[in-house]
Design a protein around this motif. Structure first.
Motif, PDB file in Angstrom:
ATOM      1  N   VAL A 201      40.282  39.023  42.952  1.00 42.20           N
ATOM      2  CA  VAL A 201      40.844  38.047  43.987  1.00 42.20           C
ATOM      3  C   VAL A 201      40.028  37.986  45.442  1.00 42.20           C
ATOM      4  O   VAL A 201      40.305  37.103  46.125  1.00 42.20           O
ATOM      5  N   ALA A 202      39.183  38.869  45.749  1.00 45.40           N
ATOM      6  CA  ALA A 202      38.581  38.614  46.981  1.00 45.40           C
ATOM      7  C   ALA A 202      37.310  39.507  46.874  1.00 45.40           C
ATOM      8  O   ALA A 202      37.161  40.416  46.338  1.00 45.40           O
ATOM      9  N   GLU A 203      36.383  38.926  47.575  1.00 43.91           N
ATOM     10  CA  GLU A 203      34.826  39.650  47.677  1.00 43.91           C
ATOM     11  C   GLU A 203      34.782  39.728  49.426  1.00 43.91           C
ATOM     12  O   GLU A 203      34.870  38.594  49.871  1.00 43.91           O
ATOM     13  N   GLN A 204      34.521  40.981  49.950  1.00 43.99           N
ATOM     14  CA  GLN A 204      34.164  41.102  51.324  1.00 43.99           C
ATOM     15  C   GLN A 204      32.739  41.868  51.313  1.00 43.99           C
ATOM     16  O   GLN A 204      32.397  42.834  50.644  1.00 43.99           O
ATOM     17  N   TYR A 205      32.143  41.626  52.529  1.00 45.77           N
ATOM     18  CA  TYR A 205      30.953  42.553  52.674  1.00 45.77           C
ATOM     19  C   TYR A 205      31.002  43.363  53.941  1.00 45.77           C
ATOM     20  O   TYR A 205      31.423  42.719  55.079  1.00 45.77           O
ATOM     21  N   THR A 206      30.333  44.409  54.141  1.00 44.15           N
ATOM     22  CA  THR A 206      30.184  44.991  55.507  1.00 44.15           C
ATOM     23  C   THR A 206      28.564  45.630  55.533  1.00 44.15           C
ATOM     24  O   THR A 206      27.997  45.158  54.971  1.00 44.15           O
ATOM     25  N   ASN A 207      28.510  46.811  56.214  1.00 47.60           N
ATOM     26  CA  ASN A 207      27.304  47.469  56.300  1.00 47.60           C
ATOM     27  C   ASN A 207      27.262  48.784  56.188  1.00 47.60           C
ATOM     28  O   ASN A 207      28.498  49.480  56.327  1.00 47.60           O
ATOM     29  N   ASP A 208      26.151  49.631  56.021  1.00 43.54           N
ATOM     30  CA  ASP A 208      26.158  51.039  55.895  1.00 43.54           C
ATOM     31  C   ASP A 208      26.403  51.729  57.111  1.00 43.54           C
ATOM     32  O   ASP A 208      26.065  52.892  57.189  1.00 43.54           O
ATOM     33  N   LYS A 209      26.701  50.994  58.287  1.00 42.37           N
ATOM     34  CA  LYS A 209      26.894  51.704  59.690  1.00 42.37           C
ATOM     35  C   LYS A 209      28.364  51.407  60.307  1.00 42.37           C
ATOM     36  O   LYS A 209      28.707  52.024  60.960  1.00 42.37           O
ATOM     37  N   ALA A 210      29.128  50.542  59.556  1.00 39.97           N
ATOM     38  CA  ALA A 210      30.269  50.143  60.025  1.00 39.97           C
ATOM     39  C   ALA A 210      31.514  51.091  59.849  1.00 39.97           C
ATOM     40  O   ALA A 210      31.210  52.044  59.177  1.00 39.97           O
ATOM     41  N   THR A 211      32.471  50.934  61.002  1.00 44.41           N
ATOM     42  CA  THR A 211      33.600  51.992  60.665  1.00 44.41           C
ATOM     43  C   THR A 211      34.874  51.097  60.868  1.00 44.41           C
ATOM     44  O   THR A 211      36.157  51.779  60.669  1.00 44.41           O
ATOM     45  N   MET A 214      39.172  46.318  59.523  1.00 46.82           N
ATOM     46  CA  MET A 214      40.327  45.824  59.877  1.00 46.82           C
ATOM     47  C   MET A 214      40.263  44.367  59.461  1.00 46.82           C
ATOM     48  O   MET A 214      41.291  43.785  58.873  1.00 46.82           O
ATOM     49  N   ALA A 215      39.385  43.573  59.775  1.00 48.78           N
ATOM     50  CA  ALA A 215      39.509  42.416  59.510  1.00 48.78           C
ATOM     51  C   ALA A 215      39.032  42.019  57.943  1.00 48.78           C
ATOM     52  O   ALA A 215      39.898  41.078  57.401  1.00 48.78           O
ATOM     53  N   ILE A 216      38.328  42.695  57.367  1.00 49.50           N
ATOM     54  CA  ILE A 216      38.066  42.371  56.075  1.00 49.50           C
ATOM     55  C   ILE A 216      39.233  42.838  54.982  1.00 49.50           C
ATOM     56  O   ILE A 216      39.740  42.244  54.274  1.00 49.50           O
ATOM     57  N   LEU A 217      39.917  44.035  55.567  1.00 43.20           N
ATOM     58  CA  LEU A 217      41.078  44.505  54.837  1.00 43.20           C
ATOM     59  C   LEU A 217      42.309  43.469  54.911  1.00 43.20           C
ATOM     60  O   LEU A 217      43.119  43.375  54.133  1.00 43.20           O
ATOM     61  N   THR A 218      42.592  43.089  56.305  1.00 43.82           N
ATOM     62  CA  THR A 218      43.521  42.052  56.454  1.00 43.82           C
ATOM     63  C   THR A 218      43.335  40.936  55.349  1.00 43.82           C
ATOM     64  O   THR A 218      44.185  40.430  54.882  1.00 43.82           O
TER      65      THR A 218
END
Length: 380
Positions: A201-211, A214-218
């Motif tokens: 139902v959703a696909e989101q991306y981050t990077n391997d340095k992020a902590t 909140m934005a993508i989980l929202t």
């Protein structure tokens, strides 16, 4: 009766003694095994664990009195730090090539392993990865490349089938860190999940340095998934679990591959309730189900207390498999012993090691884990 030696006689005697002391070196063959992993940065706990496994194997080999080509062997470990960075990884690989190591065990991350594998192939140096799981590693046609555990095709698929068949889930969200590992295992999970009737139902991306997630989980929360699949490593998964709690999503399941499947995840999650919903996959049987697992873990903990994570027994086996091929070839020359790796039939700590023609482990096992009372526990 007492004799007095003249200074010249003393000098000659000293020279003779020095020559005698240095002579055994001529009868000793130094075999250099390279190891590369992230021993600095956010993933240092993985890298140090891996390096510990290599050191255990090297120390044990040096007690065995191995002789190759008529010379007693002394094994040495050349350990390099790649910081989980592809550029640093290729630099480390070239450094090991220049040092003319006899073989390499590593790297940990798929993102470092894939580009480094080309360098080792060009140098003619056998490489066994004990941790990198991207299937592309064995699809490049490099005759120097071997893998000692299940790849992402098995891990991602196993998690998707478990989500559908055992848990009966219908809606999932997928997040990956855009690395070769994270993106690769996420793609496999999505594909098999869809085949099993699960809607992504959703696909989101981050990077391997992020902590901060909140934005993508929202955005994910608005889609009301029953589970979140994360393709990445535990330095990101830990904060993500805390932030799931903050958004009222502590009841969703959280799936992930071996990158999050560590003892340290409980610490990094900071007591998040979402940890109770984690289901992660690791290539290989759990240590307590390996024939030699309990004894090996006891020896590891005695030598490196409190440092065990995931891959150290695979690193240990990788070094031993390499040494076994050398013994069967009676040579540490990569050109001579490399063909023997293809014929490996070795009873290791992690498994009976037999390789397929493409360097993949034959019949690899896979284990799913959950976290009970904050402790990583295999599903029975």
């Amino acid at each position: 009766m007492t004799f007095k030696l003249k200074p010249l006689t003393l000098a000659l005697a000293a020279a003779a003694l020095l020559a005698a002391c240095s002579k055994p070196a001529d009868d000793t063959l130094v075999v250099k095994i390279g190891h590369v992993g992230p021993v600095s940065g956010a993933q240092a706990h993985y890298g140090k664990d891996n390096e510990n496994g290599a050191r255990m194997a090297i120390d044990e080999l040096n007690t065995q009195g191995i002789v190759l080509g008529g010379k007693k062997v002394k094994f040495e470990l050349l350990a390099e730090d790649d910081g989980a960075d592809p550029k640093q990884g290729t630099a480390a690989a070239q450094k090991l090539c220049d040092a003319k190591v006899n073989g390499v065990v590593g790297h940990l991350n798929s993102g470092t392993t894939l580009p480094a594998s080309k360098i080792y192939f060009d140098c003619g140096i056998p490489q066994i990865t004990p941790a990198a799981t991207n299937p592309k590693y064995s699809q490049q046609g490099f005759t120097t490349a071997y893998r000692l555990l299940a790849n992402d095709n098995a891990l991602g698929a196993g998690l998707a089938v478990y989500a559908a068949k055992t848990l009966g889930l219908k809606k999932v969200a997928v997040v990956d860190d855009r690395t070769a590992y994270g993106q690769g295992i996420a793609e496999v999970f999505k594909k098999i999940a869809a085949e099993q009737g699960i809607e992504v139902v959703a696909e989101q991306y981050t990077n391997d340095k992020a902590t901060d997630f909140m934005a993508i989980l929202t955005a994910i929360k608005d889609k009301a998934p029953e589970a979140v699949f994360f393709g990445g490593m535990d330095p990101q998964a830990g904060p993500m679990l805390r932030q799931l709690d903050q958004l009222g999503l502590s009841g969703v399941k959280v799936f992930g591959g071996d990158g999050i499947c560590t003892a340290k995840l409980a610490e990094l999650s900071g007591g998040a309730k979402a940890l109770e919903g984690v289901v992660c996959a690791e290539g290989g049987a759990s240590l307590d189900k390996m024939p030699k697992g309990a004894a090996w873990r006891a020896a590891y903990d005695a030598k490196f207390p409190g440092q065990f994570q995931v891959y150290a027994p695979y690193v240990y086996d990788a070094v031993m498999v390499m040494a076994d091929a050398m013994k069967r070839a009676d040579s540490a020359d990569p050109k001579v012993y490399a063909p023997k790796l293809k014929e490996t039939n070795y009873e290791g700590v992690t498994a009976k090691v037999v390789f397929e023609a493409d360097g993949e482990l034959k019949d690899p096992a896979m284990t799913l884990y959950v976290y009970k009372d904050g402790k990583k526990t295999p599903l029975q």
